[in-house]
Design an enzyme around this catalytic site. Structure first.
Site, PDB file in Angstrom:
ATOM      1  N   ASN A  98      -7.085  -9.607  -5.754  1.00 55.69           N
ATOM      2  CA  ASN A  98      -8.286  -8.773  -5.611  1.00 55.69           C
ATOM      3  C   ASN A  98      -9.573  -9.560  -5.842  1.00 55.69           C
ATOM      4  OD1 ASN A  98      -8.006  -6.023  -4.731  1.00 55.69           O
ATOM      5  ND2 ASN A  98      -6.708  -5.675  -6.514  1.00 55.69           N
ATOM      6  N   GLU A 154       1.697  -2.886  -5.308  1.00 60.99           N
ATOM      7  CA  GLU A 154       1.268  -1.518  -5.012  1.00 60.99           C
ATOM      8  C   GLU A 154       2.394  -0.719  -4.351  1.00 60.99           C
ATOM      9  OE1 GLU A 154      -2.728   0.873  -3.490  1.00 60.99           O
ATOM     10  OE2 GLU A 154      -2.548  -1.267  -3.038  1.00 60.99           O
ATOM     11  N   ASN A 179       0.828  -1.215   0.000  1.00 62.25           N
ATOM     12  CA  ASN A 179       0.000   0.000   0.000  1.00 62.25           C
ATOM     13  C   ASN A 179       0.859   1.261   0.000  1.00 62.25           C
ATOM     14  OD1 ASN A 179      -2.331   1.534   0.021  1.00 62.25           O
ATOM     15  ND2 ASN A 179      -2.666   1.346   2.226  1.00 62.25           N
ATOM     16  N   HIS A 187      -2.775  -4.708   3.967  1.00 58.79           N
ATOM     17  CA  HIS A 187      -2.632  -6.111   3.575  1.00 58.79           C
ATOM     18  C   HIS A 187      -1.583  -6.776   4.467  1.00 58.79           C
ATOM     19  CE1 HIS A 187      -4.629  -6.110  -0.507  1.00 58.79           C
ATOM     20  NE2 HIS A 187      -4.492  -4.818  -0.306  1.00 58.79           N
ATOM     21  N   ASP A 235      -1.608 -10.044  -5.003  1.00 50.65           N
ATOM     22  CA  ASP A 235      -2.919  -9.500  -4.656  1.00 50.65           C
ATOM     23  C   ASP A 235      -3.815  -9.725  -5.866  1.00 50.65           C
ATOM     24  OD1 ASP A 235      -5.150  -8.052  -4.041  1.00 50.65           O
ATOM     25  OD2 ASP A 235      -4.127  -6.145  -3.726  1.00 50.65           O
TER      26      ASP A 235
END
Length: 272
Positions: free
Chosen positions: A164, A38, A12, A262, A162
């Protein structure tokens, strides 16, 4: 090397996470290959001190940032030298417009028990609106033939990142109220199911068993992380060859607290 530890972690924003103790959390993971999603930064945007700390821990670092500054991007940090690096779903040897959001790095390692391929993938989220859901749906469609090919490969292959997407009601604390939410839509869940039909093994589910979670992402609202009310959307899939080598996959929620929304997910692979 008798075992290889591979960790996937959506941080993040690597610069923000670094200010929250990212490097110390990485030390605690004791991992050999760290796959970040990310990162939201190019290498030249990072503080020189942070770069030096990462380079002192990992001899080999590969960045694949998005063309749009401050957005998306993945990175691979390894104590083992990759024999080959490729980028994007079409696995080109150079970065480029085929993956302008910086979402895929594929590395091949030549290890004692033979080659191991590791894909670091950050699938788009559709939660911000119909436009982004449409982009995610294109990715769902494009990944299927690639994943089908990799599932059949004689090379031990891990797909990590990730994704999602959650598969079933065990993977979301508030499953019933999220049936119409991106990441748990019927066609997304069906896509996940088809990966399993291709032969991919959901290593975290197999390690954890038939239990709620273990969750890997939590909303920043309220006390979702503290109360462990999240989603399981960060995954490590193993093809048939890799599945024979995987010892376990675990989530480290404590490493995430105060650092990212996360948690890191670590798979241990037996190499001797």
């Amino acid at each position: 090397m008798r075992r290889l530890r591979v960790t996937t972690w959506n941080v993040n924003g690597i610069r923000a996470a670094a200010r929250k103790g990212l490097v110390e959390r990485i030390d605690g993971l004791k991992t050999d290959v760290l796959l970040l999603q990310e990162v939201r930064a190019t290498p030249d945007q990072l503080d020189l001190g942070l770069l030096a700390e990462l380079e002192s821990r990992f001899e080999h670092i590969v960045w694949h940032p998005a063309e749009k500054l401050g957005y998306s991007g993945v990175a691979l940090l390894s104590r083992v030298e990759p024999a080959e690096i490729r980028f994007g779903l079409d696995q080109r040897k150079r970065r480029g417009a085929h993956d302008d959001e910086g979402r895929v790095i594929v590395a091949r390692f030549e290890l004692e028990r033979g080659p191991v391929r590791v894909m670091n993938i950050y699938m788009p989220s559709g939660s911000s609106g119909e436009h982004r859901q449409a982009i995610k749906d294109v990715w769902l469609e494009r990944t299927e033939p690639l994943f089908r090919s990799l599932a059949r490969s004689p090379i031990a292959t891990l797909v990590c990142g990730d994704i999602n997407t959650a598969h079933d009601e065990r993977d979301i604390f508030h499953a019933k109220s999220n049936r119409n939410s991106s990441g748990f839509l019927p066609h997304e869940r069906a896509w996940y199911g088809r990966l399993l039909e291709q032969g991919w093994r959901d290593t975290l589910r197999e390690s954890a068993g038939d239990v709620p979670g273990p969750y890997t992402w939590w909303s920043m609202r309220g006390q979702a992380m503290k109360l462990d009310r999240g989603w399981r959307i960060d995954h490590v899939f193993a093809n048939a060859r890799a599945a024979t080598l995987v010892e376990s996959t675990v989530v480290d929620r404590e490493a995430a607290i105060g650092c990212s929304d996360h948690a890191p997910v670590t798979t241990t692979v037996r190499m001797a």
